[in-house]
Design a protein around this motif. Structure first.
Motif, short mmCIF file in Angstrom:
data_model
loop_
_atom_site.label_atom_id
_atom_site.label_comp_id
_atom_site.label_asym_id
_atom_site.label_seq_id
_atom_site.Cartn_x
_atom_site.Cartn_y
_atom_site.Cartn_z
N ALA A 131 0.80 -1.21 0.00
CA ALA A 131 0.00 0.00 0.00
C ALA A 131 0.84 1.27 0.00
N GLY A 132 2.08 1.18 0.43
CA GLY A 132 2.95 2.34 0.44
C GLY A 132 2.39 3.46 1.31
N SER A 133 2.39 4.67 0.77
CA SER A 133 1.97 5.82 1.54
C SER A 133 0.49 5.80 1.86
N VAL A 134 -0.29 5.02 1.12
CA VAL A 134 -1.73 4.96 1.37
C VAL A 134 -2.04 4.16 2.63
N ALA A 135 -1.08 3.39 3.12
CA ALA A 135 -1.30 2.59 4.32
C ALA A 135 -1.72 3.45 5.49
N SER A 136 -1.10 4.61 5.63
CA SER A 136 -1.43 5.48 6.75
C SER A 136 -2.86 5.99 6.66
N ILE A 137 -3.36 6.19 5.45
CA ILE A 137 -4.73 6.66 5.27
C ILE A 137 -5.72 5.58 5.66
N ILE A 138 -5.44 4.34 5.27
CA ILE A 138 -6.33 3.23 5.63
C ILE A 138 -6.44 3.10 7.14
N ILE A 139 -5.31 3.18 7.82
CA ILE A 139 -5.31 3.06 9.27
C ILE A 139 -6.08 4.23 9.89
N ALA A 140 -5.91 5.43 9.34
CA ALA A 140 -6.62 6.59 9.86
C ALA A 140 -8.12 6.41 9.74
N ILE A 141 -8.59 5.84 8.64
CA ILE A 141 -10.02 5.61 8.45
C ILE A 141 -10.53 4.61 9.47
N ILE A 142 -9.82 3.52 9.65
CA ILE A 142 -10.26 2.49 10.59
C ILE A 142 -10.26 3.00 12.01
N PHE A 143 -9.29 3.86 12.34
CA PHE A 143 -9.23 4.44 13.68
C PHE A 143 -10.12 5.66 13.85
N ALA A 144 -10.82 6.06 12.78
CA ALA A 144 -11.69 7.24 12.82
C ALA A 144 -10.91 8.49 13.18
N ASN A 145 -9.74 8.65 12.58
CA ASN A 145 -8.90 9.82 12.80
C ASN A 145 -9.00 10.70 11.56
N PRO A 146 -9.90 11.70 11.56
CA PRO A 146 -10.18 12.45 10.33
C PRO A 146 -9.05 13.32 9.82
#
Length: 267
Positions: A241-256
């Motif tokens: 996922a590269g740099s998109v990995a951080s975005i996926i985790i943010a979504i799952i953690f509900a960190n807008p």
């Protein structure tokens, strides 16, 4: 879908915790550490609503993701692009049988807040979505990379290496090395592994204050876990996922804070 995150009020009343008002805690607050949402019963990191009157320890405090806290007051029904013409209504408890409710996005049990559609699914029952799954965007973009959410996949998941029955959602990533699919369930499990590693880390590196420094953004969270003893699934996840990995985790953690800029405006 990002509307639930915009301009959250500093204090709210919620029917799930009628005894006290809930105050907004942002990532800048000193005690903003990983938590478990008392609404959906899933992990969180970043902004949340909390009850300070219930005590300062995590075991006693009442916490809600911002999305869970605002679901009733702002918009108690939603639609998702992968379930077109279906309307999901927010419920504080899964429909009966409560212990048998499965999320139709990831295939995992739902043990708390849920979005429910009474229209029948392929199995004959209604449709249900975890709040975190209900807010998954159809497309995520960052640094020239993109992941596209698909309603099913017959390909092997690059994280677990298995195929499912084609019923549950997956993100497809097209990179230089080809096309890779990742089950939403596997992404959630990887994120939870990261969450648990970071949460345990506070007890081995000087407490919550040191942990907070690493969790002010999701990339810091990934760095903590890369330096810890974790399974190969995390390395595979970050490599694909590269740099998109951080975005996926943010979504799952509900960190807008880390995700809004990565979701095209039409979502």
């Amino acid at each position: 879908m990002t509307k639930l995150f915009e301009d959250p009020p500093p204090e709210i009343a919620h029917t799930a915790h009628p005894a006290h008002k809930l105050k907004l805690v942002t990532s800048d607050d000193a005690h903003a550490a990983p938590f478990k949402c008392d609404g959906c019963n899933e992990p969180g990191n970043g902004p949340r609503y909390t009850c300070d009157d219930c005590g300062s320890s995590h075991s006693r405090r009442f916490d809600l993701h911002t999305r869970c806290a605002l679901a009733e007051s702002r918009k108690d029904t939603i639609e998702h692009p992968l379930f077109r013409n279906r309307v999901f209504k927010f419920r504080q408890q899964p429909p009966p049988p409560v212990n048998g409710t499965i999320c139709d996005a990831c295939g995992e049990p739902a043990h708390g807040f849920v979005y429910h559609c009474s229209e029948k699914n392929k199995g004959g029952g209604g449709l249900d979505l975890h709040p975190c799954c209900a807010t998954l965007p159809e497309r995520i973009c960052k640094d020239g990379h993109a992941l596209v959410l698909r309603p099913s996949t017959s390909r092997r998941c690059c994280i677990c290496g298995h195929r499912d029955d084609g019923r549950y959602w997956a993100y497809r990533f097209e990179g230089e090395d080809g096309v890779d699919d990742m089950h939403v369930a596997c992404l959630k499990k990887t994120a939870y592994q990261i969450w648990e590693t970071a949460y345990e880390n506070q007890y081995h590196s000087g407490g919550a204050q040191n942990l907070h420094v690493g969790l002010t953004d999701i990339d810091g969270l990934l760095q903590i876990c890369k330096n810890s003893q974790t399974s190969g699934g995390l390395d595979q996840f970050i490599r694909i996922a590269g740099s998109v990995a951080s975005i996926i985790i943010a979504i799952i953690f509900a960190n807008p804070a880390a995700l809004i800029s990565a979701i095209p405006k039409k979502y």
